[in-house]
Structures are given as C-alpha cells and as structure tokens.
Design an enzyme around this catalytic site. Structure first.
Site, PDB file in Angstrom:
ATOM      1  N   HIS A  72     -69.305 -16.014  11.878  1.00  0.00           N
ATOM      2  CA  HIS A  72     -67.772 -16.412  12.354  1.00  0.00           C
ATOM      3  C   HIS A  72     -67.867 -18.023  12.465  1.00  0.00           C
ATOM      4  O   HIS A  72     -68.933 -18.691  12.307  1.00  0.00           O
ATOM      5  CB  HIS A  72     -67.394 -15.929  13.644  1.00  0.00           C
ATOM      6  CG  HIS A  72     -68.124 -16.515  14.732  1.00  0.00           C
ATOM      7  ND1 HIS A  72     -69.494 -15.772  15.310  1.00  0.00           N
ATOM      8  CD2 HIS A  72     -67.895 -17.428  15.725  1.00  0.00           C
ATOM      9  CE1 HIS A  72     -69.914 -16.547  16.296  1.00  0.00           C
ATOM     10  NE2 HIS A  72     -68.899 -17.362  16.451  1.00  0.00           N
ATOM     11  N   HIS A 108     -65.700 -30.036   6.986  1.00  0.00           N
ATOM     12  CA  HIS A 108     -64.674 -29.199   6.874  1.00  0.00           C
ATOM     13  C   HIS A 108     -64.977 -27.749   6.594  1.00  0.00           C
ATOM     14  O   HIS A 108     -65.941 -27.519   6.144  1.00  0.00           O
ATOM     15  CB  HIS A 108     -63.690 -29.612   5.541  1.00  0.00           C
ATOM     16  CG  HIS A 108     -64.238 -29.367   4.305  1.00  0.00           C
ATOM     17  ND1 HIS A 108     -65.406 -30.587   3.777  1.00  0.00           N
ATOM     18  CD2 HIS A 108     -64.206 -28.813   3.249  1.00  0.00           C
ATOM     19  CE1 HIS A 108     -65.585 -30.281   2.725  1.00  0.00           C
ATOM     20  NE2 HIS A 108     -65.116 -29.150   2.340  1.00  0.00           N
ATOM     21  N   GLU A 120     -59.802 -26.903   3.475  1.00  0.00           N
ATOM     22  CA  GLU A 120     -59.758 -27.051   2.076  1.00  0.00           C
ATOM     23  C   GLU A 120     -59.361 -25.750   1.504  1.00  0.00           C
ATOM     24  O   GLU A 120     -59.831 -24.738   1.621  1.00  0.00           O
ATOM     25  CB  GLU A 120     -60.940 -27.743   1.479  1.00  0.00           C
ATOM     26  CG  GLU A 120     -61.161 -27.672   0.015  1.00  0.00           C
ATOM     27  CD  GLU A 120     -62.565 -28.067  -0.637  1.00  0.00           C
ATOM     28  OE1 GLU A 120     -62.342 -28.331  -1.646  1.00  0.00           O
ATOM     29  OE2 GLU A 120     -63.581 -28.141   0.130  1.00  0.00           O
TER      30      GLU A 120
END
Length: 142
Positions: free
Chosen positions: A8, A67, A116
């Site tokens: 996760h 990111h 992204e």
C-alpha cells in the site's frame, strides 16, 4: 523469501475529508473505510492509505521529485488533462519529455504530494533509456 508487490501507499494528510474527496472524486478512487484520522481507498489495484496528521511541517515536499505514478491509457491523456483543469487541480509544469518516453502529467493533491499520470510502462522506459542514455548500466533484459 521475496517481496511480491507494493502492499500500500500511505500519505500523511492535513485534512482527511478534503483528501478523501480528492482521491475519490478526482482520481476515481473507491473509498473502502474512513474513520476519525484514517481512510483507505483503492485506485486501480493499488491500496491508498490516508492518515491525518495536522501539526507537521509540509513545506519540504514541494522541493522533491518524489511522487507516485498511476498508469493511464494514452487515448485518455487529453481527457485527464481536461478533467484536472475542470476540477481546479494544481497541475505542475513537469519535466521535458521525449515522445519515446511516453506522456505524463504531474499535479498535486491538497497537501502537495506529487502525483503523475503516465501512459508508458517500465519496458517503454527501459527501451527509451537504452537508446538515449549510453552512460547507464542495465542489469536485466526486458
């Protein structure tokens, strides 16, 4: 003994309800559970955990390229850009990109975490790097 996958991804958020709405409404996440300070969603097959932490510094996050990237179909790319703009999402400039490296759009969630949406695969990226970056050493074949 091996690691089989990413289990996760957990984000520290300043306002749980605002973040739930963002991940649910903007990224089409499925909300599984929410509590006073924690919520779990899935986006695609990825489990996203949101943990509210109100009193921590958040200014350094904007200086990093760190990111999370989600895969999207190339034919949906422009539709995603339009969707993000219509919902007043903070779209980032991104980095210069060769078309062989596929398409990406970068934006932030309400706490500044970079996200992204990318049309390429790992194989696409490795093939691009092999052609464009002779200084890189590759260890596995794709």
């Amino acid at each position: 003994m091996e690691i089989t996958s990413v289990n996760h991804i957990c984000f520290s958020v300043s306002d749980l309800n605002t973040s739930i709405q963002f991940y649910k409404d903007i990224l089409h996440g499925d909300l599984l559970v929410s509590g006073r300070t924690t919520a779990y969603l899935t986006i695609g097959h990825t489990w996203i955990a949101l943990n509210q932490e109100k009193n921590i510094p958040r200014n350094e996050i904007s200086h990093s390229y760190t990111h999370i990237a989600f895969s999207i179909d190339e034919e949906d790319f422009q539709q995603w850009i339009q969707w993000l703009k219509e919902n007043q999402v903070n779209i980032l400039k991104g980095r210069p990109r060769d078309i062989k490296d596929k398409k990406s759009i970068y934006f932030t969630d309400p706490d500044g975490h970079k996200i992204e949406l990318h049309t390429g695969t790992l194989k696409d990226r490795m093939e691009y790097y092999k052609c464009e970056n002779t200084h890189m050493q590759f260890y596995d074949e794709f």
